[in-house]
Design a protein around this motif. Sequence first.
Motif, PDB file in Angstrom:
ATOM      1  N   ILE A 201     101.507  92.745 -18.242  1.00 28.82           N
ATOM      2  CA  ILE A 201     100.440  91.476 -18.380  1.00 28.82           C
ATOM      3  C   ILE A 201     100.057  91.131 -17.006  1.00 28.82           C
ATOM      4  O   ILE A 201     100.738  90.543 -16.131  1.00 28.82           O
ATOM      5  N   VAL A 202      98.651  90.834 -16.804  1.00 27.01           N
ATOM      6  CA  VAL A 202      98.215  90.520 -15.662  1.00 27.01           C
ATOM      7  C   VAL A 202      97.247  89.369 -15.861  1.00 27.01           C
ATOM      8  O   VAL A 202      96.298  89.649 -16.832  1.00 27.01           O
ATOM      9  N   VAL A 203      97.551  88.184 -15.205  1.00 25.39           N
ATOM     10  CA  VAL A 203      96.628  87.032 -15.444  1.00 25.39           C
ATOM     11  C   VAL A 203      96.059  86.768 -14.006  1.00 25.39           C
ATOM     12  O   VAL A 203      96.507  86.646 -13.176  1.00 25.39           O
ATOM     13  N   ILE A 204      94.590  86.380 -14.051  1.00 25.36           N
ATOM     14  CA  ILE A 204      93.764  86.096 -13.107  1.00 25.36           C
ATOM     15  C   ILE A 204      93.380  84.867 -13.237  1.00 25.36           C
ATOM     16  O   ILE A 204      92.689  84.455 -14.456  1.00 25.36           O
ATOM     17  N   ASN A 205      93.610  83.631 -12.271  1.00 24.31           N
ATOM     18  CA  ASN A 205      93.551  82.458 -12.522  1.00 24.31           C
ATOM     19  C   ASN A 205      93.127  81.632 -11.099  1.00 24.31           C
ATOM     20  O   ASN A 205      93.481  82.337 -10.169  1.00 24.31           O
ATOM     21  N   PRO A 206      92.453  80.780 -11.234  1.00 23.12           N
ATOM     22  CA  PRO A 206      92.198  80.101 -10.209  1.00 23.12           C
ATOM     23  C   PRO A 206      93.457  79.289  -9.611  1.00 23.12           C
ATOM     24  O   PRO A 206      94.454  78.863 -10.353  1.00 23.12           O
ATOM     25  N   ARG A 207      93.355  78.995  -8.268  1.00 21.04           N
ATOM     26  CA  ARG A 207      94.642  78.532  -7.376  1.00 21.04           C
ATOM     27  C   ARG A 207      94.846  77.239  -7.957  1.00 21.04           C
ATOM     28  O   ARG A 207      95.964  76.634  -8.213  1.00 21.04           O
ATOM     29  N   SER A 208      93.936  76.276  -8.028  1.00 16.79           N
ATOM     30  CA  SER A 208      94.200  75.034  -8.521  1.00 16.79           C
ATOM     31  C   SER A 208      92.763  74.597  -9.398  1.00 16.79           C
ATOM     32  O   SER A 208      91.728  75.385  -9.310  1.00 16.79           O
ATOM     33  N   ALA A 209      92.780  73.732 -10.086  1.00 13.09           N
ATOM     34  CA  ALA A 209      91.835  73.220 -11.106  1.00 13.09           C
ATOM     35  C   ALA A 209      90.830  72.495 -10.174  1.00 13.09           C
ATOM     36  O   ALA A 209      91.173  71.911  -9.086  1.00 13.09           O
ATOM     37  N   VAL A 210      89.418  71.979 -10.829  1.00 17.81           N
ATOM     38  CA  VAL A 210      88.376  71.493  -9.895  1.00 17.81           C
ATOM     39  C   VAL A 210      88.661  70.465  -9.443  1.00 17.81           C
ATOM     40  O   VAL A 210      88.661  69.759  -8.483  1.00 17.81           O
ATOM     41  N   GLY A 211      89.132  69.169 -10.347  1.00 13.53           N
ATOM     42  CA  GLY A 211      89.456  67.906 -10.037  1.00 13.53           C
ATOM     43  C   GLY A 211      90.944  67.790 -10.250  1.00 13.53           C
ATOM     44  O   GLY A 211      91.816  68.196 -10.665  1.00 13.53           O
ATOM     45  N   TRP A 212      91.117  66.479  -9.472  1.00 10.27           N
ATOM     46  CA  TRP A 212      92.374  66.011  -9.405  1.00 10.27           C
ATOM     47  C   TRP A 212      92.858  65.791 -10.926  1.00 10.27           C
ATOM     48  O   TRP A 212      94.212  66.235 -11.020  1.00 10.27           O
ATOM     49  N   LEU A 213      92.248  65.055 -11.896  1.00  8.26           N
ATOM     50  CA  LEU A 213      92.979  64.894 -13.016  1.00  8.26           C
ATOM     51  C   LEU A 213      93.340  66.273 -13.750  1.00  8.26           C
ATOM     52  O   LEU A 213      94.367  66.363 -14.536  1.00  8.26           O
ATOM     53  N   GLU A 214      92.282  67.264 -13.711  1.00  7.90           N
ATOM     54  CA  GLU A 214      92.540  68.543 -14.386  1.00  7.90           C
ATOM     55  C   GLU A 214      93.772  69.213 -13.726  1.00  7.90           C
ATOM     56  O   GLU A 214      94.312  69.549 -14.568  1.00  7.90           O
ATOM     57  N   GLU A 215      93.854  69.207 -12.420  1.00 10.18           N
ATOM     58  CA  GLU A 215      95.226  69.592 -11.925  1.00 10.18           C
ATOM     59  C   GLU A 215      96.439  68.998 -12.227  1.00 10.18           C
ATOM     60  O   GLU A 215      97.344  69.710 -12.426  1.00 10.18           O
ATOM     61  N   GLU A 216      96.506  67.748 -12.563  1.00 14.37           N
ATOM     62  CA  GLU A 216      97.559  67.263 -12.836  1.00 14.37           C
ATOM     63  C   GLU A 216      97.983  67.592 -14.363  1.00 14.37           C
ATOM     64  O   GLU A 216      99.192  67.896 -14.530  1.00 14.37           O
ATOM     65  N   VAL A 217      96.962  67.769 -15.077  1.00 14.73           N
ATOM     66  CA  VAL A 217      97.278  67.958 -16.611  1.00 14.73           C
ATOM     67  C   VAL A 217      97.377  69.610 -16.657  1.00 14.73           C
ATOM     68  O   VAL A 217      98.595  69.913 -17.057  1.00 14.73           O
ATOM     69  N   MET A 218      96.324  70.354 -16.289  1.00 17.15           N
ATOM     70  CA  MET A 218      96.379  71.907 -16.660  1.00 17.15           C
ATOM     71  C   MET A 218      97.539  72.534 -15.547  1.00 17.15           C
ATOM     72  O   MET A 218      98.014  73.663 -16.016  1.00 17.15           O
ATOM     73  N   GLY A 219      97.341  72.331 -14.381  1.00 15.48           N
ATOM     74  CA  GLY A 219      98.136  72.861 -13.385  1.00 15.48           C
ATOM     75  C   GLY A 219      99.735  72.291 -13.470  1.00 15.48           C
ATOM     76  O   GLY A 219     100.224  73.453 -13.530  1.00 15.48           O
ATOM     77  N   SER A 220     100.023  71.615 -13.988  1.00 16.80           N
ATOM     78  CA  SER A 220     101.374  71.132 -14.277  1.00 16.80           C
ATOM     79  C   SER A 220     101.864  72.133 -15.557  1.00 16.80           C
ATOM     80  O   SER A 220     102.948  72.429 -15.229  1.00 16.80           O
ATOM     81  N   ALA A 221     101.101  72.055 -16.634  1.00 18.26           N
ATOM     82  CA  ALA A 221     101.336  72.868 -17.676  1.00 18.26           C
ATOM     83  C   ALA A 221     101.453  74.411 -17.040  1.00 18.26           C
ATOM     84  O   ALA A 221     102.561  74.998 -17.780  1.00 18.26           O
ATOM     85  N   ARG A 222     100.508  74.955 -16.463  1.00 17.11           N
ATOM     86  CA  ARG A 222     100.787  76.313 -15.881  1.00 17.11           C
ATOM     87  C   ARG A 222     101.938  76.599 -15.206  1.00 17.11           C
ATOM     88  O   ARG A 222     102.726  77.696 -15.491  1.00 17.11           O
ATOM     89  N   ALA A 223     102.214  75.746 -14.046  1.00 19.29           N
ATOM     90  CA  ALA A 223     103.613  75.615 -13.416  1.00 19.29           C
ATOM     91  C   ALA A 223     104.790  76.028 -14.369  1.00 19.29           C
ATOM     92  O   ALA A 223     105.737  76.740 -14.088  1.00 19.29           O
ATOM     93  N   VAL A 224     104.925  75.039 -15.494  1.00 20.40           N
ATOM     94  CA  VAL A 224     105.967  75.186 -16.101  1.00 20.40           C
ATOM     95  C   VAL A 224     106.040  76.538 -17.051  1.00 20.40           C
ATOM     96  O   VAL A 224     106.895  77.069 -17.082  1.00 20.40           O
TER      97      VAL A 224
END
Length: 540
Positions: A299-322
Amino acid sequence: MHHSESGLRVLEEGRTCWRLARADRLAVIVDAAAYFAAAKAAILQARHTVFLIGWDFDLSIGLERTNPMPGVPDELGSFLAEAVKRRPGLRVFVLRWDLSFLKFPFRATLPLKLLDWLLGKRIDFRLDHEHPMGACHHQKIVVIDDCLAFCGGIDMTDYRWDTPAHRDDDPHRIDRGRAYQPWHDVTTCLTGEAAGALGELARERWRRATGEALPPPKAAAPCWPEHLSPDLTDVEVAIARTEPAYGEAQPEIREIEALYLAAIRAARHTIYIETQYFASHRIADALAKRLQEENGPEIVVINPRSAVGWLEEEVMGSARAVLVRDLAKQDRHGRFRIYTPVTKGGEDIYVHAKVVAVDDRLLRVGSSNLNNRSMGLDTECDLAVEAGAGQADRKVRQVITAIRDRLIAEHLGVAQERLAATLATEHGSMIRAIERLRRDDGRSLIPFEPPELTEAEVAMAESRLLDPDRPERMAPEFGERLTLPSLRTALGIGLVAAAGIAAAVALARRRAEASRSRPARYARPPRNPDRHARARRDRA
């Protein structure tokens, strides 16, 4: 029967898709420069109707920035006006999500409303607000005379135009006077019965949003862009949807989620994914089960390093890390990797594409991300092609493999032939081929390193507060679980964001624009093992 050996079809009407229909021609288009040019050429051939159904539109964007058509306006708004002037019987219908202006508040909607008035309603612009609270319209569909359609992940809006070269400091990658980061995206173009089905879907979306039922257009000559080469001809295409339950007339539709899960179960050797977000717990659970198998797929996933905005990174970035940490624990055999692409100069390339390729069997391109919202809350539309096991489907299998390899080779900055040779040497292992070809400097793929999360960020990710899969799960069910201070903090953040507080949206906008513009030649900290430290300090 073991699912990896099953010969059952993935695409099934009423279960994993809405409609199976033939496409006379089908092309996969990589990046918005090629898409905008193809859409412009096709719209100029329209005779009766053009539907533009999307999350967002910006009328000020240039469609062809390197070699525009002579004598044809290039800005989207002026171009649409020119198109209807050239064809007296042509009508253009534009439907945009009505809350996209909160995320990008400076949209050029007034000129289109003026055009609507000046051109006697031949350009009809509407805002789509027929969604449950917290949901959004996320489909990206263009349909021309029901004979040609585009469907995928690319919005006709600012900060999207780019080429597969993703050149550092490309002088054409500028909107509103600001340079923005490289942007990777994918869509499709198709003709025939499948295009007509997308026309039916577009008219139904228009009816729900406006109350106006429009008849199908008269038969028209094909309007395939001359410069676009089809990848497949006479192929069956599946159309899959996500629609949230809304009122009595709109039942919940989760075909896209069913398609993802069936495709993951059917994989034998490889699952290749490009996605803007990686936050769906159901998809992650399905991947984890395959990783635990003795002979499961890579399984290979290609993803951006971080979301575009601060709010999206807080929500989607945190979920991705988990999720990434959880998958790493389940990866008993070393078959999972997640990478982020960078340019020759080391600049992050933002991945907005939504692509899945399973073995040489199935290819899916659409608007849905691997987050919970795309599975049940937001309105989405994906296309998929599945190859059978017979000799007649050999061409389809070859094309699926070629498109996957084209994307991987682009990210690695190598020729597709070199990737194919390396895959052969590595006995088809995507991971080993990527690891052999990638490098730590220059155009390449970089392993994603999950950042350390605060207690509140972990609580936010686990609650799925801002990434629910159903409208009723936006917030109420978490009220009884507010025993931890961190979860109370997460809920407070979530309610503010879910309510669309203007201050938070404006902050996300400013930070997103600042990260995109990078006036000092995209200045950013150099990549290093602790590259997330700065972000953690900022949050603190």
